[in-house]
Design an enzyme around this catalytic site. Sequence first.
Site, PDB file in Angstrom:
ATOM      1  N   ALA A   1      25.300  59.072  62.853  1.00 19.81           N
ATOM      2  CA  ALA A   1      25.584  60.012  63.957  1.00 19.81           C
ATOM      3  C   ALA A   1      25.573  59.829  65.292  1.00 19.81           C
ATOM      4  CB  ALA A   1      24.696  61.515  63.593  1.00 19.81           C
TER       5      ALA A   1
ATOM      6  N   THR B   1      26.236  49.041  67.397  1.00 16.17           N
ATOM      7  CA  THR B   1      27.668  48.279  67.904  1.00 16.17           C
ATOM      8  C   THR B   1      27.382  47.110  68.352  1.00 16.17           C
ATOM      9  OG1 THR B   1      29.295  48.798  69.276  1.00 16.17           O
ATOM     10  CG2 THR B   1      27.622  49.675  69.791  1.00 16.17           C
ATOM     11  N   ASP B   2      28.493  46.202  68.273  1.00 16.46           N
ATOM     12  CA  ASP B   2      28.292  44.938  69.050  1.00 16.46           C
ATOM     13  C   ASP B   2      28.412  45.286  70.718  1.00 16.46           C
ATOM     14  OD1 ASP B   2      31.088  45.619  69.015  1.00 16.46           O
ATOM     15  OD2 ASP B   2      31.735  43.746  68.325  1.00 16.46           O
ATOM     16  N   GLU B   3      29.116  46.225  70.979  1.00 19.06           N
ATOM     17  CA  GLU B   3      29.146  46.668  72.498  1.00 19.06           C
ATOM     18  C   GLU B   3      27.928  46.532  73.261  1.00 19.06           C
ATOM     19  OE1 GLU B   3      31.791  49.709  73.360  1.00 19.06           O
ATOM     20  OE2 GLU B   3      33.226  49.455  71.668  1.00 19.06           O
TER      21      GLU B   3
ATOM     22  N   TYR C   1      28.914  54.690  76.760  1.00 14.18           N
ATOM     23  CA  TYR C   1      28.829  54.815  75.263  1.00 14.18           C
ATOM     24  C   TYR C   1      27.894  53.603  74.919  1.00 14.18           C
ATOM     25  CZ  TYR C   1      29.712  53.212  70.480  1.00 14.18           C
ATOM     26  OH  TYR C   1      29.489  52.961  69.217  1.00 14.18           O
TER      27      TYR C   1
ATOM     28  N   LYS D   1      24.109  53.638  73.335  1.00 12.73           N
ATOM     29  CA  LYS D   1      23.861  52.965  71.975  1.00 12.73           C
ATOM     30  C   LYS D   1      22.702  51.736  71.883  1.00 12.73           C
ATOM     31  CE  LYS D   1      25.276  53.331  68.256  1.00 12.73           C
ATOM     32  NZ  LYS D   1      25.130  54.226  67.429  1.00 12.73           N
TER      33      LYS D   1
HETATM   34  P1  NAD Z   1      32.764  58.927  64.203  1.00  9.24           P
HETATM   35  O1  NAD Z   1      32.930  59.706  65.690  1.00  9.24           O
HETATM   36  O2  NAD Z   1      33.750  59.028  63.405  1.00  9.24           O
HETATM   37  O3  NAD Z   1      31.652  60.156  63.496  1.00  9.24           O
HETATM   38  C1  NAD Z   1      30.620  60.060  63.967  1.00  9.24           C
HETATM   39  C2  NAD Z   1      29.933  61.552  63.161  1.00  9.24           C
HETATM   40  O4  NAD Z   1      28.590  62.052  63.829  1.00  9.24           O
HETATM   41  C3  NAD Z   1      30.870  62.879  63.329  1.00  9.24           C
HETATM   42  O5  NAD Z   1      30.944  63.277  61.861  1.00  9.24           O
HETATM   43  C4  NAD Z   1      30.113  63.897  63.820  1.00  9.24           C
HETATM   44  O6  NAD Z   1      30.414  65.038  63.733  1.00  9.24           O
HETATM   45  C5  NAD Z   1      28.506  63.366  63.870  1.00  9.24           C
HETATM   46  N1  NAD Z   1      27.772  63.803  64.985  1.00  9.24           N
HETATM   47  C6  NAD Z   1      28.046  63.806  66.196  1.00  9.24           C
HETATM   48  N2  NAD Z   1      26.996  64.199  67.229  1.00  9.24           N
HETATM   49  C7  NAD Z   1      26.268  64.904  66.390  1.00  9.24           C
HETATM   50  C8  NAD Z   1      25.112  65.334  66.308  1.00  9.24           C
HETATM   51  N3  NAD Z   1      24.421  65.664  67.555  1.00  9.24           N
HETATM   52  N4  NAD Z   1      24.360  65.747  65.332  1.00  9.24           N
HETATM   53  C9  NAD Z   1      24.770  65.419  63.952  1.00  9.24           C
HETATM   54  N5  NAD Z   1      25.980  64.929  63.722  1.00  9.24           N
HETATM   55  C10 NAD Z   1      26.568  64.549  64.850  1.00  9.24           C
HETATM   56  O7  NAD Z   1      32.017  57.877  64.547  1.00  9.24           O
HETATM   57  P2  NAD Z   1      32.260  56.367  63.645  1.00  9.24           P
HETATM   58  O8  NAD Z   1      33.328  55.363  64.225  1.00  9.24           O
HETATM   59  O9  NAD Z   1      32.098  56.513  62.236  1.00  9.24           O
HETATM   60  O10 NAD Z   1      30.736  55.607  63.995  1.00  9.24           O
HETATM   61  C11 NAD Z   1      29.578  55.940  63.299  1.00  9.24           C
HETATM   62  C12 NAD Z   1      28.508  55.028  63.867  1.00  9.24           C
HETATM   63  O11 NAD Z   1      28.644  53.654  63.591  1.00  9.24           O
HETATM   64  C13 NAD Z   1      28.174  55.446  65.149  1.00  9.24           C
HETATM   65  O12 NAD Z   1      26.968  55.267  65.398  1.00  9.24           O
HETATM   66  C14 NAD Z   1      28.865  54.305  66.003  1.00  9.24           C
HETATM   67  O13 NAD Z   1      28.103  53.906  67.110  1.00  9.24           O
HETATM   68  C15 NAD Z   1      28.754  52.889  64.976  1.00  9.24           C
HETATM   69  N6  NAD Z   1      29.579  52.061  64.929  1.00  9.24           N
HETATM   70  C16 NAD Z   1      30.956  52.492  65.133  1.00  9.24           C
HETATM   71  C17 NAD Z   1      31.845  51.263  65.071  1.00  9.24           C
HETATM   72  C18 NAD Z   1      33.503  51.617  64.961  1.00  9.24           C
HETATM   73  O14 NAD Z   1      34.239  50.596  65.006  1.00  9.24           O
HETATM   74  N7  NAD Z   1      33.966  52.814  64.951  1.00  9.24           N
HETATM   75  C19 NAD Z   1      31.516  49.921  65.010  1.00  9.24           C
HETATM   76  C20 NAD Z   1      30.239  49.820  65.238  1.00  9.24           C
HETATM   77  C21 NAD Z   1      29.228  50.594  64.907  1.00  9.24           C
HETATM   78  O1  DAU Z   2      33.224  47.190  68.771  1.00 10.37           O
HETATM   79  C1  DAU Z   2      32.672  48.298  68.223  1.00 10.37           C
HETATM   80  C2  DAU Z   2      33.186  49.607  68.887  1.00 10.37           C
HETATM   81  O2  DAU Z   2      34.674  49.759  68.442  1.00 10.37           O
HETATM   82  C3  DAU Z   2      32.494  50.763  68.244  1.00 10.37           C
HETATM   83  O3  DAU Z   2      31.120  50.826  68.418  1.00 10.37           O
HETATM   84  C4  DAU Z   2      33.158  52.128  68.757  1.00 10.37           C
HETATM   85  O4  DAU Z   2      32.591  53.265  68.658  1.00 10.37           O
HETATM   86  C5  DAU Z   2      34.512  52.169  68.546  1.00 10.37           C
HETATM   87  O5  DAU Z   2      35.136  53.438  69.123  1.00 10.37           O
HETATM   88  C6  DAU Z   2      35.175  50.927  68.913  1.00 10.37           C
HETATM   89  O6  DAU Z   2      35.257  50.621  70.539  1.00 10.37           O
HETATM   90  P1  DAU Z   2      36.547  50.033  71.166  1.00 10.37           P
HETATM   91  O7  DAU Z   2      36.417  50.811  72.483  1.00 10.37           O
HETATM   92  O8  DAU Z   2      36.726  48.777  71.133  1.00 10.37           O
HETATM   93  O9  DAU Z   2      37.993  50.874  70.365  1.00 10.37           O
HETATM   94  P2  DAU Z   2      39.176  51.496  70.591  1.00 10.37           P
HETATM   95  O10 DAU Z   2      39.984  51.798  69.338  1.00 10.37           O
HETATM   96  O11 DAU Z   2      38.864  52.909  71.393  1.00 10.37           O
HETATM   97  O12 DAU Z   2      39.892  50.510  71.480  1.00 10.37           O
HETATM   98  C7  DAU Z   2      40.150  49.081  71.061  1.00 10.37           C
HETATM   99  C8  DAU Z   2      40.970  48.302  72.078  1.00 10.37           C
HETATM  100  O13 DAU Z   2      42.162  49.033  72.350  1.00 10.37           O
HETATM  101  C9  DAU Z   2      40.088  48.340  73.319  1.00 10.37           C
HETATM  102  O14 DAU Z   2      40.270  47.073  74.083  1.00 10.37           O
HETATM  103  C10 DAU Z   2      40.963  49.582  74.137  1.00 10.37           C
HETATM  104  C11 DAU Z   2      42.189  49.308  73.698  1.00 10.37           C
HETATM  105  N1  DAU Z   2      43.009  50.615  73.658  1.00 10.37           N
HETATM  106  C12 DAU Z   2      42.556  51.685  73.217  1.00 10.37           C
HETATM  107  C13 DAU Z   2      43.338  52.937  73.005  1.00 10.37           C
HETATM  108  C14 DAU Z   2      42.367  54.121  72.326  1.00 10.37           C
HETATM  109  C15 DAU Z   2      44.494  50.544  74.435  1.00 10.37           C
HETATM  110  O15 DAU Z   2      44.847  49.599  74.560  1.00 10.37           O
HETATM  111  N2  DAU Z   2      44.836  51.829  74.194  1.00 10.37           N
HETATM  112  C16 DAU Z   2      44.388  52.937  73.597  1.00 10.37           C
HETATM  113  O16 DAU Z   2      45.022  53.996  73.476  1.00 10.37           O
END
Ligand code: NAD
Ligand code: DAU
Length: 348
Positions: A84, A132-134, A157, A161
Amino acid sequence: MKRSILITGGAGFIGSHVVRLFVTKYPDYQIVNLDALTYAGNLENLLDVKDLPNYIFEKGDITDEAFIDQLFGKYQFDGVIHLAAESHVDRSIMDPLAFIKTNVLGTAVLLNIARKYWKDNMENKLFYHVSTDEVYGSLGEEGLFHETTAYDPRSPYSASKASSDHFVMAYYHTYHLPAIISNCSNNYGSHHFPEKLIPLAIHNIKNNKPVPVYGKGENVRDWLYVNDHARAIDTIFHKGRIGETYNIGGFNEWKNIDLIQLLCRIMDKKLGRPEGTSAQLITYVKDRAGHDLRYAIDATKLNKELGWEPSLQFEEGLEKTVDWYLANEEWLQHVTSGNYQKYYQEQY
Ligand code: NAD
Ligand code: DAU
């Protein structure tokens, strides 16, 4: 073995894939999905597994201490997989405090309650934090993020994290809470909320709307199919060493503009449009503030130690993803109505 596992954020993008994998692969585990159902949480993501006898949904907020305490009392968890979070970088630039609350305070609340319930017997317990790698900041043209890379978060963000990661390790070192962290690169796949680059681009191309590319499109991300992330979490949860960090990534770097061009070609093919049609929608827009240039993960430790490797080539995964979005118009309509429109107007 019977287990009781709390998965937080299980109604979100990655969480729903993790829940699906665990409830189907481990019928003896009781899986409790705790989710606040924010704009990003959607129970439609789990329609196919919601009636399984080992699956329970609890709506609630991870920052609500009394609620989390009551939940641990009720289910006597021996494992937590914590996903979450507020997850979108652009939203963190608009509203950093929401990220501090959920990602930092929420994680600390979970750690504290887990410690309270586990302190007299830490055996066979695990707090698995999905990160996350960020947290490692931004790379130049060369190099990879390793588990030993110093933290250097640059967005609200990633700072939130990074802080949550530090709290997890603080609880491990100070209280011996059994904990593991994984730091993963960018995921893509089905059920991805269309605020993120790939699903946003698919949605816009489908509707003949501009595809916004930040800056010059030269930023690089390392993409991993979401099911492979869920498989990695399964592997680490069962075989990972306590107190360790594991990097997860696909060795799959793409410049944003090259990725969008590939996606445009796939969309032309799938929609039966002449080649080059979708690419005309590409629109360069104002860059993201503090936009990290490049992320790239070294996932060697996970591969060598635990035998995990990605299962899919990127093009194949991207095609599957496009197929899913084209077949799930209703899902897209539901998540892009209402507040999404307001967010989109503010952001673009
Ligand atoms: P997402 O935004 O799709 O989902 C987040 C979920 O958490 C949602 O279902 C939301 O309702 C729930 N949530 C938010 N705030 C909450 C709270 N206060 N209490 C309970 N639930 C809550 O996110 P995601 O992309 O599925 O990412 C999931 C996890 O993985 C995160 O911790 C994110 O940092 C990590 N992560 C994401 C990526 C990516 O590329 N999306 C990569 C690496 C790590
Ligand atoms: O690296 C892991 C992370 O990847 C996770 O921890 C985050 O939760 C997840 O959201 C993601 O972060 P990014 O910022 O890398 O993802 P996003 O899809 O928002 O953007 C990917 C790349 O594309 C980034 O360089 C920004 C660019 N971008 C994004 C959007 C939404 C655009 O050029 N145009 C856009 O409209």
